[in-house]
Design a protein around this motif. Structure first.
Motif, short mmCIF file in Angstrom:
data_model
loop_
_atom_site.label_atom_id
_atom_site.label_comp_id
_atom_site.label_asym_id
_atom_site.label_seq_id
_atom_site.Cartn_x
_atom_site.Cartn_y
_atom_site.Cartn_z
N ASN A 183 0.81 -1.22 0.00
CA ASN A 183 0.00 0.00 0.00
C ASN A 183 0.84 1.27 0.00
OD1 ASN A 183 0.89 -0.41 2.54
ND2 ASN A 183 -1.09 -0.29 3.55
N ALA A 184 2.15 1.15 0.21
CA ALA A 184 3.06 2.29 0.07
C ALA A 184 3.74 2.26 -1.29
CB ALA A 184 4.10 2.27 1.18
N ARG A 185 3.32 1.35 -2.12
CA ARG A 185 3.86 1.16 -3.47
C ARG A 185 5.32 0.75 -3.44
NH1 ARG A 185 -0.18 -0.10 -3.77
NH2 ARG A 185 -1.91 0.54 -5.08
N ILE A 186 5.70 -0.01 -2.45
CA ILE A 186 7.03 -0.57 -2.38
C ILE A 186 6.99 -1.96 -3.00
CG2 ILE A 186 8.84 -1.37 -0.83
CD1 ILE A 186 7.92 0.82 1.11
N PRO A 187 7.84 -2.24 -3.96
CA PRO A 187 7.79 -3.53 -4.63
C PRO A 187 8.50 -4.63 -3.85
CG PRO A 187 9.49 -2.18 -5.62
CD PRO A 187 8.81 -1.32 -4.57
N ARG A 188 8.01 -5.83 -4.08
CA ARG A 188 8.66 -7.02 -3.55
C ARG A 188 8.67 -8.05 -4.65
NH1 ARG A 188 6.97 -9.63 2.13
NH2 ARG A 188 8.22 -7.89 2.83
N TYR A 189 9.77 -8.76 -4.79
CA TYR A 189 9.92 -9.73 -5.87
C TYR A 189 10.26 -11.11 -5.35
CZ TYR A 189 10.27 -5.49 -8.71
OH TYR A 189 10.02 -4.27 -9.31
N ALA A 190 9.82 -12.11 -6.08
CA ALA A 190 10.27 -13.46 -5.80
C ALA A 190 11.77 -13.53 -6.10
CB ALA A 190 9.51 -14.45 -6.67
N ASP A 191 12.47 -14.37 -5.34
CA ASP A 191 13.91 -14.50 -5.54
C ASP A 191 14.25 -14.88 -6.98
OD1 ASP A 191 14.61 -15.94 -2.26
OD2 ASP A 191 14.34 -13.85 -2.92
N SER A 192 13.39 -15.68 -7.58
CA SER A 192 13.67 -16.21 -8.92
C SER A 192 13.61 -15.14 -10.01
CB SER A 192 12.67 -17.32 -9.25
OG SER A 192 11.35 -16.85 -9.16
N VAL A 193 12.98 -13.97 -9.72
CA VAL A 193 12.86 -12.93 -10.74
C VAL A 193 13.55 -11.64 -10.34
CG1 VAL A 193 10.66 -13.93 -11.42
CG2 VAL A 193 10.68 -11.93 -9.92
N TYR A 229 1.83 -2.85 -14.53
CA TYR A 229 2.72 -3.43 -15.52
C TYR A 229 3.69 -4.41 -14.88
CZ TYR A 229 1.22 0.62 -18.27
OH TYR A 229 0.46 1.57 -18.93
N LEU A 230 4.18 -5.33 -15.70
CA LEU A 230 5.27 -6.20 -15.30
C LEU A 230 6.23 -6.26 -16.47
CD1 LEU A 230 6.38 -8.05 -13.05
CD2 LEU A 230 5.36 -9.97 -14.30
N GLN A 231 7.37 -5.61 -16.32
CA GLN A 231 8.42 -5.68 -17.33
C GLN A 231 9.30 -6.87 -17.01
OE1 GLN A 231 9.03 -3.70 -20.14
NE2 GLN A 231 10.60 -5.24 -20.57
N MET A 232 9.42 -7.77 -17.97
CA MET A 232 10.18 -8.99 -17.76
C MET A 232 11.35 -9.02 -18.74
SD MET A 232 7.03 -11.70 -17.27
CE MET A 232 6.48 -11.55 -18.97
N ASN A 233 12.55 -9.04 -18.21
CA ASN A 233 13.76 -9.08 -19.02
C ASN A 233 14.53 -10.37 -18.74
OD1 ASN A 233 13.20 -6.44 -19.98
ND2 ASN A 233 14.30 -5.53 -18.25
N SER A 234 15.44 -10.68 -19.63
CA SER A 234 16.28 -11.89 -19.48
C SER A 234 15.42 -13.11 -19.16
CB SER A 234 17.33 -11.66 -18.38
OG SER A 234 18.13 -10.56 -18.67
#
Length: 118
Positions: free
Chosen positions: A53-63, A79-84
């Motif tokens: 809710n503070a717009r802080i992102p969290r990612y799975a380790d794999s990505v 959006y989800l920008q996916m590279n590599s």
């Protein structure tokens, strides 16, 4: 009625990039979370990237380091920008949103398929 509609999936070769979009409508919750999940065949659904809710992102380790989640409030779009991209990123990708105060993932899109070939 809340609607989440994903787009941008498809097929790409390993090492390529892709951007997923999720258009939200009818959404009027405050202090909510939004995110991207994925489910590969024969596997359980997993969280890929979320915004709290503070717009802080969290990612799975794999990505981590390859994917970036972002939100354009003027367009009500996530959006989800996916590279590599890697073959193990192949899955159905879902956009999701919570109700107030991020209590539970109450709203889901229909999913968009991503296939990464080696």
């Amino acid at each position: 009625q809340v609607q989440l509609v994903e787009s941008g999936g498809g097929s790409v070769q390993s090492g390529g990039s892709m951007r997923l979009s999720c258009a939200a409508s009818g959404y009027h919750h405050s202090n909510h979370c939004m995110g991207w999940f994925r489910q590969a065949p024969g596997k359980t659904r997993e969280a890929v990237a979320t915004l709290n809710n503070a717009r802080i992102p969290r990612y799975a380790d794999s990505v981590e380091g390859r994917f970036t989640i972002s939100q354009d409030n003027t367009k009500n779009t996530l959006y989800l920008q996916m590279n590599s991209l890697k073959p193990e990123d192949t899955a159905m990708y879902y956009c999701a949103a919570t109700g107030d105060y991020c209590r539970s993932w109450d709203y889901w899109g229909q999913g968009t398929e991503v296939t990464v070939s080696s």
